[in-house]
Design an enzyme around this catalytic site. Sequence first.
Site, mmCIF file in Angstrom:
data_model
loop_
_atom_site.group_PDB
_atom_site.id
_atom_site.type_symbol
_atom_site.label_atom_id
_atom_site.label_comp_id
_atom_site.label_asym_id
_atom_site.label_seq_id
_atom_site.Cartn_x
_atom_site.Cartn_y
_atom_site.Cartn_z
ATOM 1 N N SER A 1 0.841 -1.226 -0.213
ATOM 2 C CA SER A 1 -0.121 0.071 -0.096
ATOM 3 C C SER A 1 0.856 1.273 0.069
ATOM 4 O O SER A 1 0.476 2.278 -0.501
ATOM 5 C CB SER A 1 -1.088 0.060 1.274
ATOM 6 O OG SER A 1 -0.153 -0.147 2.326
ATOM 7 N N HIS B 1 -5.245 -2.890 -2.882
ATOM 8 C CA HIS B 1 -4.975 -1.699 -3.710
ATOM 9 C C HIS B 1 -4.888 -2.459 -5.267
ATOM 10 O O HIS B 1 -4.612 -1.806 -6.173
ATOM 11 C CB HIS B 1 -3.758 -1.407 -3.541
ATOM 12 C CG HIS B 1 -3.596 -0.518 -2.060
ATOM 13 N ND1 HIS B 1 -3.968 0.618 -2.214
ATOM 14 C CD2 HIS B 1 -3.722 -0.958 -0.792
ATOM 15 C CE1 HIS B 1 -4.125 1.390 -0.795
ATOM 16 N NE2 HIS B 1 -4.026 0.247 -0.119
ATOM 17 N N LYS C 1 -11.643 1.395 -2.070
ATOM 18 C CA LYS C 1 -10.827 1.975 -2.977
ATOM 19 C C LYS C 1 -11.082 1.999 -4.213
ATOM 20 O O LYS C 1 -11.899 2.798 -4.789
ATOM 21 C CB LYS C 1 -9.350 1.329 -2.680
ATOM 22 C CG LYS C 1 -9.164 1.235 -1.197
ATOM 23 C CD LYS C 1 -7.717 0.611 -0.827
ATOM 24 C CE LYS C 1 -7.593 0.239 0.442
ATOM 25 N NZ LYS C 1 -7.507 1.538 1.527
#
Length: 387
Positions: free
Chosen positions: A177, A205, A237
């Site tokens: 990350s 991610h 995200k």
Amino acid sequence: MAFDLDAVLAQKKAAGLYRRRRLLDSAQGTQIHVDSRDLLNFCSNDYLGLAADPRLTAAFQSAAARFGVGSGASHLVCGHSSEHHALEEELAEFTGRERVLLFSTGYMANTGIIQALLRKGDAVFEDDLNHASLIDGGRLARADYVRYHHADVADLAVKLQQSTAERKLVVTDGVFSMDGDLAPLPELSRIARGNDAWLMVDDAHGIGVLGENGGGIAEEFGLDTEALPVLVGTLGKAFGTFGAFVAGSETLVDYLINSARSYIFTTALPPAVAAATRASLRIVRDEGDRRARLREHIAHFRREVALLGLDLMPSATPVQPVLLGDNERALAWSAALQERGLLVGAIRPPTVPVGTARLRITFTATHTRNDIDRLLEALAHCRRNLA
Ligand SMILES: Cc1ncc(COP(=O)(O)O)c(C=O)c1O
């Protein structure tokens, strides 16, 4: 003994480690209004630009009109709605797994899964740069906690071979990350299987961003359930909403429903959030041009920033950190960028190791080439004028 919290805060300030919140007064996006200023945003994880997409908002509103706002109870009492259930089924198909289980957050998914899978006499093996939620999950479990050097397959192999634990779980970020690099998953999977261990990957991610269809790191490397038994994705995200999920076998999900404390003892996500995520999933799957645009931004940025002589990390993802080292230096660069109308976070310990403070630049599919060029120009300014 008194809790001398003022002294702790003063120490943090002196060390450049004090944190404060910015006040956002607009929707998430590439242009945001924050702390009473309009800024060009390079620090969100909204990689595909979906957090404020009108199609998600419409799905949210229509589900809220039917289900209300609160889910009212945990999934196991009476909070598991048809929207949650449909989303789980659609995510299972998307990830090519038998079954999916929704969690309220990625933090809760990671801590709950690791704690549920391991018992005394077992061991968890974690990459040095794993996200805090994975580390905390390992600490909560009553198993041995072993760290291996970042992405170092040989180090992991030695540690697995030396371990006398009854059951072994290897745990890693998919995309790291704060660094943006990928875990060497095919090798990790091979080593794990060779040592009778399970592999768990947190693809917070990568999901939505990597792979032809946005299936994340598992799709990128073509890893099925046998190669990667525990796949975690987050929805706050690239999906632009909120929550998280684990994808795996029917048995894994059934076991977690019956064992994961952070699943059992918490209120279910609002059904309208699940509905918005279903809308998001359709876009993630169908609009591959968003991933293509991201790849173009990343390539352009890396090509140009190399000419400025800045210290980039080996990342091919939308997370593009510029390593600055010192905490104060990272803060000064972030402040100078803000002066020029750009928002880029300064990441410092304990989020990253001491001496590796950095700017964490992130790209969104809805950035324009002009936005990236403004960032490059501002970085060139910092390079010329700051230490
Ligand atoms: C790698 C990683 N895993 C898990 C999480 C936690 O997910 P959530 O925000 O849904 O709690 C984050 C950050 O938020 C993350 O960066």
